[in-house]
Design an enzyme around this catalytic site. Structure first.
Site, PDB file in Angstrom:
ATOM      1  N   LYS A  89       0.853  -1.188   0.000  1.00  0.00           N
ATOM      2  CA  LYS A  89       0.000   0.000   0.000  1.00  0.00           C
ATOM      3  C   LYS A  89       0.891   1.241   0.000  1.00  0.00           C
ATOM      4  CE  LYS A  89      -3.964   1.746   2.720  1.00  0.00           C
ATOM      5  NZ  LYS A  89      -4.787   1.417   3.905  1.00  0.00           N
ATOM      6  N   SER A 163      -9.481   1.114   3.063  1.00  0.00           N
ATOM      7  CA  SER A 163      -8.784   2.002   2.146  1.00  0.00           C
ATOM      8  C   SER A 163      -7.744   1.288   1.284  1.00  0.00           C
ATOM      9  CB  SER A 163      -8.098   3.124   2.931  1.00  0.00           C
ATOM     10  OG  SER A 163      -7.115   2.596   3.834  1.00  0.00           O
ATOM     11  N   SER A 187      -9.419  -1.350   7.116  1.00  0.00           N
ATOM     12  CA  SER A 187      -8.881  -1.098   5.781  1.00  0.00           C
ATOM     13  C   SER A 187      -8.107  -2.251   5.181  1.00  0.00           C
ATOM     14  CB  SER A 187      -8.003   0.160   5.800  1.00  0.00           C
ATOM     15  OG  SER A 187      -8.797   1.311   5.904  1.00  0.00           O
TER      16      SER A 187
END
Length: 455
Positions: A89, A163, A187
């Site tokens: 990420k 996310s 997330s």
């Protein structure tokens, strides 16, 4: 990808880390071959308008894979994750790369790798690139107006969840064999559930956050997304600085679980409710004892979310000067949520800390009677992108999708999501939540559950 002479073809669609590692150790395939398979899938599936990867590290990844191949050829012992292509990420620092955390204005390259990235490299993981995310990780939906919104590989037209949207999409598409995300309110677990994968949120103190772009210091955790519980356990051990060892098989007979009848079960869609009920039946058939009962501590959680709670207060503290300088360059939906933190006074914040300490103690005492809490990871299937066009619908669905997974963050627990939908159904997840520090036990139980849920 051109098949290398004498090597077996690689199918990443269902491959576990164990099977891929065995293939490398047995010279069925090379690390470079695994990497090229992932790069081919990036070329095939990544949409420049809705990016899964915001940055590809092809040159360095090929060098890392070639180094693993040379070690293997020389019969040098390999690391625990040697040769496995993994994605990060884009809030984890990689030396020389921009950790923009999904923003369009952050331009400063990182000076060194995040600590978890250093650990992954030492274990031999091949870092494929940075994956897309909600700007500054502030949403469970995964939308990003600047880099686009990664498509859901299992449900076209629907979100991948956030996310860590790009991380889950990358694994589901075979663009990486696993990915690392952050989890402040779900997330890791939300996109894993929406993309038919396993996602693990460890106890917060287990994984160091040095070199990761923060959202909420009180709630942020770091965890893996992969195809199986064992895959996540292997990665979690490396992230935690431990040596992974396969645990003894767990018997579900006599294990006690609780399904809260309050808070987490409201607003569950018919499809998710059916998948959850089917999962509970499968676990009971294996001898698990499942109690359905109210959890008083859950009814008190809204007080920790008032005014945006920890996430608003702590993100505003981080971003307050940047909001003055670059406010018009933020995603308006993210900026609005951050700016709520300006209305939380020091006294309000200290009261939040006090209340959370009480709720954590209450939750720990309540869970002490059980081997874990069970609930739908997310109460609904992944929404259509068209359902999120208005700010009102975006806010409503974001709160609903975050509600269940946020329980583990607010109460400082560990949690894992397992896919529990039938082939052809919209994806959903079964969540197991355990006491803080019970990570090993939760992973062992989750492996037994994973086996029980197999069709």
């Amino acid at each position: 990808m051109k098949q290398q002479s004498g090597l077996a073809p690689v199918d990443l669609s269902e491959a576990t880390l164990a099977s891929l590692l065995d293939g490398i150790h047995q010279n069925k395939w090379h690390a470079s071959q695994l990497l090229e398979a992932c790069l081919d899938n990036i070329d095939r599936y990544d949409d420049p308008a809705n990016q899964v990867y915001t940055a590809r590290f092809d040159r360095t990844a090929r060098a890392e894979a070639a180094a693993i191949d040379a070690l293997q050829k020389g019969r040098v012992p390999l690391g625990e994750l040697a040769g496995l292509p993994m994605a990060l990420k884009v809030l984890f620092d990689v030396a020389g790369e921009v950790t923009h955390s999904g923003s369009r204005w952050w331009k400063q390259p990182a000076q060194r790798d995040a600590l978890i990235v250093s650990r992954l490299r030492r274990a031999g993981a091949v870092i494929t690139g940075h994956t897309n995310m909600t700007e500054f990780a502030y949403s469970g939906l995964g939308l990003n107006p600047y880099y686009g919104t990664p498509a859901n590989p299992l449900a076209p037209g629907r979100i991948s969840g956030g996310s860590s949207s790009g991380a889950a999409s990358a694994v589901a598409h075979g663009m990486a064999v696993a990915a690392i995300g952050s989890d402040t309110g779900g997330s890791v677990r939300i996109p894993a559930a929406f993309c038919g994968l396993v996602g693990f949120k460890p106890s917060q103190q287990r994984i160091p956050r040095e070199g990761s772009f923060p959202l909420s210091d009180s709630l942020d955790s770091i965890g893996p997304i992969a195809r199986s519980v064992e895959c996540c356990a292997r990665i979690d051990a490396v992230l935690a600085g431990h040596r992974w060892q396969p645990g003894a098989p767990v018997d579900l007979r006599g294990r006690r679980f609780v399904v809260p009848t309050n808070y987490m079960m409201g607003g569950v869609s018919p499809g998710v409710a059916e998948a959850f009920s089917r999962s509970l039946r499968a676990l009971r058939d294996c001898g698990a004892y499942i109690v359905e009962a109210p959890a008083p501590v859950l009814d008190a959680l809204p007080e920790l979310l008032e005014g945006g709670g920890f996430t608003a207060a702590e993100s505003y503290h981080i971003h307050r000067k940047w909001l003055q300088q670059h406010g018009d360059e933020y995603d308006p939906r993210v900026r609005t949520r951050m700016e709520r933190g300006a209305g939380i006074s020091a006294a309000d914040y200290l009261e939040l800390l006090r209340l959370r300490a009480e709720r954590k103690k209450q939750a720990d005492e309540w869970l002490a009677s059980y081997d874990g809490l069970l609930a739908p990871t997310v109460p609904v299937e992944p929404p259509l992108l068209t359902e999120l066009e208005s700010d009102e619908d975006y806010a409503r669905l974001n709160l609903l999708i975050l509600r269940n997974p946020t329980v583990a963050n607010l109460l400082d627990l560990c949690a894992i999501t397992l896919p529990n939908h039938r082939p052809g159904d919209l994806p959903s997840g079964l969540m197991l939540v355990g006491r803080n520090g019970s990570d090993g036990s939760v992973l062992g139980i989750a492996q037994a559950m994973e086996k029980a849920l197999q069709p």
